[in-house]
Design a protein around this motif. Structure first.
Motif, PDB file in Angstrom:
ATOM      1  N   ASN A  19     -55.668  28.906 -35.330  1.00  0.00           N
ATOM      2  CA  ASN A  19     -54.953  27.702 -34.940  1.00  0.00           C
ATOM      3  C   ASN A  19     -54.149  27.176 -36.125  1.00  0.00           C
ATOM      4  O   ASN A  19     -52.997  26.775 -35.980  1.00  0.00           O
ATOM      5  CB  ASN A  19     -55.939  26.648 -34.434  1.00  0.00           C
ATOM      6  CG  ASN A  19     -55.231  25.417 -33.948  1.00  0.00           C
ATOM      7  OD1 ASN A  19     -55.185  24.412 -34.635  1.00  0.00           O
ATOM      8  ND2 ASN A  19     -54.650  25.507 -32.762  1.00  0.00           N
ATOM      9  N   ALA A  86     -56.881  32.352 -28.455  1.00  0.00           N
ATOM     10  CA  ALA A  86     -56.759  30.954 -28.019  1.00  0.00           C
ATOM     11  C   ALA A  86     -56.335  30.066 -29.182  1.00  0.00           C
ATOM     12  O   ALA A  86     -55.471  29.192 -29.030  1.00  0.00           O
ATOM     13  CB  ALA A  86     -58.089  30.471 -27.437  1.00  0.00           C
ATOM     14  N   LEU A  90     -52.820  28.225 -28.087  1.00  0.00           N
ATOM     15  CA  LEU A  90     -52.928  26.963 -27.346  1.00  0.00           C
ATOM     16  C   LEU A  90     -52.033  25.851 -27.882  1.00  0.00           C
ATOM     17  O   LEU A  90     -51.282  25.234 -27.116  1.00  0.00           O
ATOM     18  CB  LEU A  90     -54.381  26.492 -27.306  1.00  0.00           C
ATOM     19  CG  LEU A  90     -55.273  27.250 -26.337  1.00  0.00           C
ATOM     20  CD1 LEU A  90     -56.698  26.708 -26.376  1.00  0.00           C
ATOM     21  CD2 LEU A  90     -54.731  27.202 -24.923  1.00  0.00           C
ATOM     22  N   ALA A  91     -52.085  25.567 -29.167  1.00  0.00           N
ATOM     23  CA  ALA A  91     -51.268  24.479 -29.716  1.00  0.00           C
ATOM     24  C   ALA A  91     -49.774  24.783 -29.623  1.00  0.00           C
ATOM     25  O   ALA A  91     -48.993  23.916 -29.202  1.00  0.00           O
ATOM     26  CB  ALA A  91     -51.681  24.174 -31.149  1.00  0.00           C
ATOM     27  N   LEU A  93     -48.272  26.615 -27.456  1.00  0.00           N
ATOM     28  CA  LEU A  93     -47.912  26.515 -26.044  1.00  0.00           C
ATOM     29  C   LEU A  93     -47.644  25.062 -25.674  1.00  0.00           C
ATOM     30  O   LEU A  93     -46.639  24.761 -25.012  1.00  0.00           O
ATOM     31  CB  LEU A  93     -49.017  27.092 -25.162  1.00  0.00           C
ATOM     32  CG  LEU A  93     -48.810  26.939 -23.660  1.00  0.00           C
ATOM     33  CD1 LEU A  93     -47.585  27.714 -23.202  1.00  0.00           C
ATOM     34  CD2 LEU A  93     -50.046  27.386 -22.908  1.00  0.00           C
ATOM     35  N   ALA A  94     -48.504  24.171 -26.108  1.00  0.00           N
ATOM     36  CA  ALA A  94     -48.307  22.749 -25.818  1.00  0.00           C
ATOM     37  C   ALA A  94     -47.013  22.236 -26.453  1.00  0.00           C
ATOM     38  O   ALA A  94     -46.247  21.504 -25.812  1.00  0.00           O
ATOM     39  CB  ALA A  94     -49.502  21.943 -26.326  1.00  0.00           C
TER      40      ALA A  94
END
Length: 191
Positions: A19, A86, A90-91, A93-94
């Motif tokens: 991340n 993930a 995830l970040a 993508l947001a």
């Protein structure tokens, strides 16, 4: 575990490490991945990173995504692969969803367009950074340094100066410019 380091201690460590990579490397995560995984966390040595990067480049899909899945799997099996993936996706993508929404409602914004152009320049710098940091490993390449330099120089000339699309340069079948592609100005633009 990878050679040269202890590796992550938990799925949480793996998730947050990847991340952190994704949040620091907008537009180019490979140089950040090398800095974080090799230099900061010490989870692998430089040779192991280059090997992992090489495998990631051969597989279809984004290099860093392939690397995250392979590294996570090597460290903690399929759960590690999912945690690394993930953490990596995830970040961003947001963020991309929010940017897409902003472009839809304010796409003519000078500030937003300028920010996106600035990110392109940063991406180019990051690619140069990883090339420089990988230089010691390149010296041991089986092709030899002169041939590696010749290939790199020809790619720079073809793509950077002559504006030949990268797909034509990297695809063996397309690099033989036949009669229908002799006029470089008729080729699709890479920009």
């Amino acid at each position: 575990m990878e050679p040269g380091g202890p590796g992550p201690q938990s799925l949480r460590d793996l998730f947050f490490a990847f991340n952190r990579l994704s949040m620091q490397g907008f537009g180019g995560v490979l140089p950040v991945a090398q800095r974080v995984l090799v230099e900061q966390l010490g989870w692998m040595d430089r040779a192991a990173f280059v090997q992992l990067m090489s495998v990631g480049q051969v597989l279809p899909g984004p290099n860093i995504v392939n690397m995250a899945v392979i590294y996570g799997d090597r460290c903690m099996g399929w759960r590690g692969a999912m945690a690394a993936l993930a953490g990596l996706l995830l970040a961003p993508l947001a963020i991309v969803l929010v940017l897409a929404w902003m472009m839809r409602w304010g796409g003519t914004s000078v500030h937003l367009s300028g920010a996106l152009r600035g990110m392109a320049v940063v991406s180019a710098g990051l690619i140069i950074s990883i090339a420089v940091k990988s230089w010691p490993t390149l010296r041991r390449n089986v092709m030899g340094m002169p041939l590696c330099m010749a290939v790199a120089a020809s790619v720079v000339v073809l793509v950077g100066l002559l504006r030949v699309p990268l797909a034509y340069v990297l695809n063996r079948k397309s690099t033989r410019l036949n009669s229908s592609h002799t006029d470089i100005s008729r080729m699709p633009s890479s920009a």
